[in-house]
Design a protein around this motif. Sequence first.
Motif, PDB file in Angstrom:
ATOM      1  N   UNK A  38      39.613  39.308  34.097  1.00 28.71           N
ATOM      2  CA  UNK A  38      41.021  39.551  33.839  1.00 28.71           C
ATOM      3  C   UNK A  38      41.869  38.383  34.323  1.00 28.71           C
ATOM      4  N   UNK A  39      42.733  37.904  33.418  1.00 28.41           N
ATOM      5  CA  UNK A  39      43.625  36.793  33.753  1.00 28.41           C
ATOM      6  C   UNK A  39      45.072  37.257  33.673  1.00 28.41           C
ATOM      7  N   UNK A  40      45.864  36.808  34.609  1.00 33.18           N
ATOM      8  CA  UNK A  40      47.301  37.101  34.565  1.00 33.18           C
ATOM      9  C   UNK A  40      48.051  35.875  35.067  1.00 33.18           C
ATOM     10  N   UNK A  41      49.203  35.600  34.442  1.00 35.46           N
ATOM     11  CA  UNK A  41      49.982  34.464  34.924  1.00 35.46           C
ATOM     12  C   UNK A  41      51.267  34.949  35.572  1.00 35.46           C
ATOM     13  N   UNK A  42      51.771  34.128  36.472  1.00 36.16           N
ATOM     14  CA  UNK A  42      52.978  34.456  37.232  1.00 36.16           C
ATOM     15  C   UNK A  42      53.925  33.277  37.161  1.00 36.16           C
ATOM     16  N   UNK A  43      55.224  33.573  37.162  1.00 36.94           N
ATOM     17  CA  UNK A  43      56.205  32.493  36.974  1.00 36.94           C
ATOM     18  C   UNK A  43      56.070  31.419  38.037  1.00 36.94           C
ATOM     19  N   UNK A  44      55.804  31.817  39.261  1.00 36.84           N
ATOM     20  CA  UNK A  44      55.582  30.847  40.336  1.00 36.84           C
ATOM     21  C   UNK A  44      54.811  31.534  41.466  1.00 36.84           C
ATOM     22  N   UNK A  45      54.488  30.769  42.483  1.00 39.19           N
ATOM     23  CA  UNK A  45      53.666  31.261  43.580  1.00 39.19           C
ATOM     24  C   UNK A  45      54.307  32.463  44.269  1.00 39.19           C
ATOM     25  N   UNK A  46      55.620  32.468  44.344  1.00 42.69           N
ATOM     26  CA  UNK A  46      56.325  33.572  44.994  1.00 42.69           C
ATOM     27  C   UNK A  46      56.043  34.887  44.274  1.00 42.69           C
ATOM     28  N   UNK A  47      56.114  34.886  42.961  1.00 50.51           N
ATOM     29  CA  UNK A  47      55.820  36.105  42.196  1.00 50.51           C
ATOM     30  C   UNK A  47      54.352  36.502  42.344  1.00 50.51           C
ATOM     31  N   UNK A  48      53.509  35.514  42.399  1.00 48.41           N
ATOM     32  CA  UNK A  48      52.079  35.787  42.592  1.00 48.41           C
ATOM     33  C   UNK A  48      51.856  36.473  43.942  1.00 48.41           C
ATOM     34  N   UNK A  49      52.456  35.912  44.990  1.00 49.35           N
ATOM     35  CA  UNK A  49      52.315  36.493  46.331  1.00 49.35           C
ATOM     36  C   UNK A  49      52.892  37.905  46.380  1.00 49.35           C
ATOM     37  N   UNK A  50      53.994  38.096  45.683  1.00 51.72           N
ATOM     38  CA  UNK A  50      54.637  39.402  45.673  1.00 51.72           C
ATOM     39  C   UNK A  50      53.721  40.451  45.031  1.00 51.72           C
ATOM     40  N   UNK A  51      53.024  40.037  43.991  1.00 52.40           N
ATOM     41  CA  UNK A  51      52.109  40.953  43.303  1.00 52.40           C
ATOM     42  C   UNK A  51      50.868  41.215  44.155  1.00 52.40           C
ATOM     43  N   UNK A  52      50.665  40.396  45.177  1.00 53.85           N
ATOM     44  CA  UNK A  52      49.516  40.513  46.080  1.00 53.85           C
ATOM     45  C   UNK A  52      48.235  40.746  45.288  1.00 53.85           C
ATOM     46  N   UNK A  53      48.025  39.898  44.318  1.00 52.82           N
ATOM     47  CA  UNK A  53      46.866  40.051  43.459  1.00 52.82           C
ATOM     48  C   UNK A  53      45.553  39.922  44.221  1.00 52.82           C
ATOM     49  N   UNK A  54      45.027  41.048  44.658  1.00 53.65           N
ATOM     50  CA  UNK A  54      43.764  41.015  45.385  1.00 53.65           C
ATOM     51  C   UNK A  54      42.631  40.695  44.419  1.00 53.65           C
ATOM     52  N   UNK A  55      41.737  39.859  44.864  1.00 53.47           N
ATOM     53  CA  UNK A  55      40.611  39.488  44.033  1.00 53.47           C
ATOM     54  C   UNK A  55      40.928  38.380  43.051  1.00 53.47           C
ATOM     55  N   UNK A  56      42.190  37.964  43.060  1.00 55.18           N
ATOM     56  CA  UNK A  56      42.574  36.889  42.159  1.00 55.18           C
ATOM     57  C   UNK A  56      42.241  35.541  42.761  1.00 55.18           C
ATOM     58  N   UNK A  57      41.826  34.624  41.919  1.00 54.24           N
ATOM     59  CA  UNK A  57      41.674  33.242  42.309  1.00 54.24           C
ATOM     60  C   UNK A  57      42.584  32.414  41.415  1.00 54.24           C
ATOM     61  N   UNK A  58      43.345  31.595  42.044  1.00 56.31           N
ATOM     62  CA  UNK A  58      44.214  30.720  41.271  1.00 56.31           C
ATOM     63  C   UNK A  58      43.345  29.696  40.560  1.00 56.31           C
ATOM     64  N   UNK A  59      43.616  29.511  39.278  1.00 55.98           N
ATOM     65  CA  UNK A  59      42.783  28.614  38.495  1.00 55.98           C
ATOM     66  C   UNK A  59      43.660  27.872  37.492  1.00 55.98           C
ATOM     67  N   UNK A  60      43.034  27.201  36.554  1.00 56.34           N
ATOM     68  CA  UNK A  60      43.800  26.468  35.553  1.00 56.34           C
ATOM     69  C   UNK A  60      44.112  27.395  34.382  1.00 56.34           C
ATOM     70  N   UNK A  61      45.140  27.020  33.643  1.00 56.91           N
ATOM     71  CA  UNK A  61      45.533  27.769  32.455  1.00 56.91           C
ATOM     72  C   UNK A  61      44.363  27.897  31.485  1.00 56.91           C
ATOM     73  N   UNK A  62      43.659  26.790  31.276  1.00 58.12           N
ATOM     74  CA  UNK A  62      42.570  26.766  30.302  1.00 58.12           C
ATOM     75  C   UNK A  62      41.453  27.732  30.687  1.00 58.12           C
ATOM     76  N   UNK A  63      41.072  27.708  31.957  1.00 59.27           N
ATOM     77  CA  UNK A  63      39.985  28.590  32.403  1.00 59.27           C
ATOM     78  C   UNK A  63      40.421  30.042  32.376  1.00 59.27           C
ATOM     79  N   UNK A  64      41.675  30.270  32.710  1.00 56.66           N
ATOM     80  CA  UNK A  64      42.184  31.640  32.820  1.00 56.66           C
ATOM     81  C   UNK A  64      42.330  32.290  31.445  1.00 56.66           C
ATOM     82  N   UNK A  65      42.883  31.539  30.507  1.00 60.38           N
ATOM     83  CA  UNK A  65      43.250  32.142  29.216  1.00 60.38           C
ATOM     84  C   UNK A  65      42.073  32.720  28.435  1.00 60.38           C
ATOM     85  N   UNK A  66      40.865  32.303  28.790  1.00 64.93           N
ATOM     86  CA  UNK A  66      39.674  32.884  28.162  1.00 64.93           C
ATOM     87  C   UNK A  66      39.646  34.392  28.414  1.00 64.93           C
ATOM     88  N   UNK A  67      40.256  34.802  29.544  1.00 62.26           N
ATOM     89  CA  UNK A  67      40.170  36.202  29.971  1.00 62.26           C
ATOM     90  C   UNK A  67      41.486  36.964  29.827  1.00 62.26           C
TER      91      UNK A  67
END
Length: 115
Positions: A38-67
């Motif tokens: 599962x891939x999800x994008x966030x407007x910036x790091x602050x939104x990512x932290x707010x979502x507290x995406x457990x199990x998420x690894x920050x990656x590149x757009x290209x690698x993420x979009x496959x999912x």
Amino acid sequence: MKAYITVCLFFSIVLSSGKAACPETEDVVWALDIRRNYCENFRNKCYFDEAKGQGFNITTKEKCQIYCPVTCRLLLSPTNATYRGMTQEFSNDCFRRSHNCVTGATYINTKLKKI
Ligand SMILES: *[C@@H]1O[C@H](CO)[C@@H](O)[C@H](O)[C@H]1NC(C)=O
Ligand SMILES: *[C@@H]1O[C@H](CO)[C@@H](O)[C@H](O)[C@H]1NC(C)=O
């Protein structure tokens, strides 16, 4: 002295109002949860932290979009979301996340947005 009191008052108001809202700066974070494919994008790091995406690894757009999630259940729970001054209605939040992921936009629900 008066100015000092004013400053203290200001900071205590800021602190008591809790976490400040995230800036709207577009510095997109791509986050991948490989266990869920599962891939999800966030407007910036602050939104990512707010979502507290457990199990998420920050990656590149290209690698993420496959999912990117591409199938969403047709449960109607409409939300309006904004991006770059545009507002769009999504049938439910899954459609919003899917659209963001596939297109690279970062629509954010207006309802959830803290003022
Ligand atoms: C993802 O992040 C976790 C810790 O946050 C780390 O242990 C793990 O190795 C990372 N996985 C990948 C594929 O980078
Ligand atoms: C979204 O915005 C449109 C236009 O302002 C409005 O008609 C619609 O009711 C809104 N939808 C939701 C779910 O708030």
